[in-house]
Scaffold this motif. Sequence first.
Motif, PDB file in Angstrom:
ATOM      1  N   ILE A  23       0.852  -1.184   0.000  1.00 20.42           N
ATOM      2  CA  ILE A  23       0.000   0.000   0.000  1.00 20.42           C
ATOM      3  C   ILE A  23       0.886   1.232   0.000  1.00 20.42           C
ATOM      4  N   GLY A  24       0.400   2.316  -0.578  1.00 22.01           N
ATOM      5  CA  GLY A  24       1.199   3.525  -0.629  1.00 22.01           C
ATOM      6  C   GLY A  24       0.351   4.751  -0.888  1.00 22.01           C
ATOM      7  N   ALA A  25       0.977   5.914  -0.752  1.00 20.06           N
ATOM      8  CA  ALA A  25       0.286   7.177  -0.972  1.00 20.06           C
ATOM      9  C   ALA A  25       1.288   8.221  -1.443  1.00 20.06           C
ATOM     10  N   GLN A  26       0.774   9.257  -2.083  1.00 14.22           N
ATOM     11  CA  GLN A  26       1.614  10.365  -2.507  1.00 14.22           C
ATOM     12  C   GLN A  26       0.884  11.688  -2.261  1.00 14.22           C
ATOM     13  N   HIS A  27       1.672  12.780  -2.112  1.00 15.36           N
ATOM     14  CA  HIS A  27       1.089  14.099  -1.871  1.00 15.36           C
ATOM     15  C   HIS A  27       2.118  15.157  -2.253  1.00 15.36           C
ATOM     16  N   ALA A  28       1.679  16.192  -2.945  1.00 15.64           N
ATOM     17  CA  ALA A  28       2.553  17.297  -3.313  1.00 15.64           C
ATOM     18  C   ALA A  28       2.465  18.368  -2.230  1.00 15.64           C
ATOM     19  N   ILE A  29       3.534  18.501  -1.437  1.00 14.78           N
ATOM     20  CA  ILE A  29       3.562  19.515  -0.380  1.00 14.78           C
ATOM     21  C   ILE A  29       3.517  20.906  -0.991  1.00 14.78           C
ATOM     22  N   PHE A  30       4.317  21.094  -2.056  1.00 15.51           N
ATOM     23  CA  PHE A  30       4.309  22.303  -2.868  1.00 15.51           C
ATOM     24  C   PHE A  30       4.142  21.861  -4.317  1.00 15.51           C
ATOM     25  N   PRO A  31       3.832  22.777  -5.230  1.00 12.09           N
ATOM     26  CA  PRO A  31       3.598  22.362  -6.627  1.00 12.09           C
ATOM     27  C   PRO A  31       4.730  21.533  -7.237  1.00 12.09           C
ATOM     28  N   GLN A  32       5.987  21.781  -6.837  1.00  5.82           N
ATOM     29  CA  GLN A  32       7.119  21.063  -7.408  1.00  5.82           C
ATOM     30  C   GLN A  32       7.762  20.089  -6.417  1.00  5.82           C
ATOM     31  N   THR A  33       7.106  19.830  -5.292  1.00  2.87           N
ATOM     32  CA  THR A  33       7.663  18.932  -4.275  1.00  2.87           C
ATOM     33  C   THR A  33       6.691  17.787  -4.015  1.00  2.87           C
ATOM     34  N   LEU A  34       7.084  16.578  -4.434  1.00  5.08           N
ATOM     35  CA  LEU A  34       6.226  15.406  -4.297  1.00  5.08           C
ATOM     36  C   LEU A  34       6.806  14.447  -3.273  1.00  5.08           C
TER      37      LEU A  34
END
Length: 242
Positions: free
Chosen positions: A182-193
């Motif tokens: 299982i996993g997840a992703q999120h962009a803290i800033f527009p260019q930071t994933l």
Amino acid sequence: MISSPGIYFDIGKKAKGVLHKDYVQQPPIHFHYQFMDWNMDLACQVEEIVPGFKSLFKCTIPDSGKVELRYLNNFIGITGCIGLRGNIERGYDPVLNFSGLIGTSLLSLGANVAFDIPTRTIDKLNAGFNFKSSFLDASLTMHDRFDTLKATCYHEVNPLTKTAIAAEVKYSLSMKETGVTIGAQHAIFPQTLVKARFDTSGNAGAVIQQGFWQRFFITMAGEVDFGDQTTHPKVGVSMALK
């Protein structure tokens, strides 16, 4: 408007991007210097050689390289390629690969086969289907000559922040073993994933990717195996220019 279903390797692509892309991984053959293992990837794609056809050159130094030809229309995606794959015992083996995908942008079905030229044997035989909607991207594929079954799902929570969750269930018919990632992703800033994953074997990984000028990316990744106390945590850094 109907769009192309893509190619076979697009099956489950979004889930694989969250769970496997950019983590600490090395091909079987790579360079080693002191405590570091490293390799280099080069790729070049030529769009529309003639209507519907595209060509792709990709090389992973020193592991492998391939030249691929793709044909795409509204309902079919066909690829054929010839390449060299690194073999620790024999050096480099030439491999032929063919794949086909039929369907629409909503539902598609395809197969992939690879021939090992020196041994004249079928090296890979895979098949699967993919379902895409605005809510869910799901796939079911068979690998290892139909010995391994994989099911993936991907759900985008927030397109603006690239927030998404993904899961993969892997079952071996011969070993009678099941694994879940299982996993997840999120962009803290527009260019930071930021991405993270964890599987039932105790392996955990995390990725931080920073983009610059929408062309240059620096990725830092870490991985630790809680199920094997004899191994050390791994850390990797990669750079990409697109």
